[in-house]
Design a protein around this motif. Structure first.
Motif, mmCIF file in Angstrom:
data_model
loop_
_atom_site.group_PDB
_atom_site.id
_atom_site.type_symbol
_atom_site.label_atom_id
_atom_site.label_comp_id
_atom_site.label_asym_id
_atom_site.label_seq_id
_atom_site.Cartn_x
_atom_site.Cartn_y
_atom_site.Cartn_z
ATOM 1 N N ASN A 41 1.311 -1.082 0.012
ATOM 2 C CA ASN A 41 0.154 -0.132 -0.269
ATOM 3 C C ASN A 41 0.610 1.485 0.180
ATOM 4 O OD1 ASN A 41 -2.341 -1.374 0.212
ATOM 5 N ND2 ASN A 41 -2.540 -1.164 2.036
ATOM 6 N N ALA A 57 4.167 0.300 2.609
ATOM 7 C CA ALA A 57 3.396 -0.251 3.366
ATOM 8 C C ALA A 57 3.429 -1.010 2.822
ATOM 9 C CB ALA A 57 2.048 0.280 3.994
ATOM 10 N N LEU A 65 2.410 -8.416 10.371
ATOM 11 C CA LEU A 65 2.249 -7.516 10.515
ATOM 12 C C LEU A 65 3.144 -6.293 11.300
ATOM 13 C CD1 LEU A 65 -1.830 -7.133 9.835
ATOM 14 C CD2 LEU A 65 0.353 -7.153 7.784
ATOM 15 N N LEU A 87 4.273 -1.820 11.329
ATOM 16 C CA LEU A 87 2.564 -2.023 11.531
ATOM 17 C C LEU A 87 1.944 -2.481 12.021
ATOM 18 C CD1 LEU A 87 2.337 -3.105 7.348
ATOM 19 C CD2 LEU A 87 1.170 -1.041 8.730
ATOM 20 N N THR A 162 -3.702 -2.072 7.356
ATOM 21 C CA THR A 162 -3.129 -1.643 6.101
ATOM 22 C C THR A 162 -3.509 -0.563 5.762
ATOM 23 O OG1 THR A 162 -3.703 -3.228 4.648
ATOM 24 C CG2 THR A 162 -1.738 -3.281 5.745
#
Length: 237
Positions: A41, A57, A65, A87, A162
């Motif tokens: 992303n 990301a 994550l 994340l 995300t």
């Protein structure tokens, strides 16, 4: 009883073997669409001075994550010093469980098909083979229900972490004078497909359990008892 290999493709044309071939395909699609996934992303940050910056990301299978780096240590973003940031979230357990069930189901389909086309004469002449086949087929149907439900929840965790809100809550500068927004989303089609195929496998394996059950002595004994119970009434003398 002769136990040698005898090639016979007739069982594949019957529901017992045909559905097992169908399971093989749906199982392949399930784990292939999940394992090895890589997505990214692009996050756009609108600084107070009017300039824009971007962050990537990137998240991959098995979706740990909290180990996916969003910002490197001591980076400067929009004139703000930002420490190393990852994340948030961890969907590894559900993703790995889903793939593990799919791989085991794939291997069992291969083994079962080998027995059907080469050792069907042994399979049907014994009680153990059909009963073992039925119990494992029913067990895999249950496992598909559990792992598909878990992975569906895990995929939602990935989407939330995300997305714009998830990244904005993770990145400190987004809570100050910087507007953060995901401007480019990774293609999650394969992951959505994996969930669909997971529940499709549940239906296929549960349906196949009935056809395997018909090969067991439990089914034959039930039919025999029903036949005795509905037999002709003897004439009175």
């Amino acid at each position: 009883m002769v136990t040698g290999f005898r090639l016979n493709l007739a069982p594949v044309k019957e529901p017992l073997g045909f559905i097992r071939v169908l399971e093989w395909f749906t199982t392949v699609f399930a784990f292939a669409s999940c394992a090895g996934y890589v997505g990214r992303n692009v996050v756009t940050l609108r600084c107070a001075g009017g300039a824009n910056e971007t962050l990537n990301a990137t998240f991959t299978y098995p979706f740990r994550l909290n180990q996916a780096l969003l910002v490197e240590a001591n980076a400067t973003i929009c004139n703000h010093s930002v420490s190393e940031t990852h994340l948030v979230g961890d969907a590894a357990s559900s993703a790995e469980f889903f793939v593990a069930v799919a791989v085991l189901a794939f291997l069992y389909c291969m083994a079962a098909l080998l027995v059907y086309v080469g050792y069907m004469h042994v399979y049907r002449d014994s009680d153990f083979g059909p009963m073992f086949d039925f119990l494992l087929t029913a067990a895999f149907a249950f496992l598909w229900l559990v792992c598909s439900s878990a992975w569906a929840r895990g995929l939602q965790v990935v989407k939330d972490a995300t997305g714009t809100e998830g990244i904005a809550s993770t990145l400190g500068v987004c809570r100050q004078d910087v507007a953060c927004q995901v401007s480019e989303y990774a293609n999650l089609r394969n992951l959505n497909i994996s969930v669909v195929f997971g529940f499709l496998n549940l239906l296929v394996w549960a349906g196949n359990a009935w056809f395997v059950y018909k090969e067991t002595r439990w089914h034959s004994q039930k039919r025999a008892s029903q036949g005795v119970g509905h037999g002709p009434v003897p004439a009175q003398i």
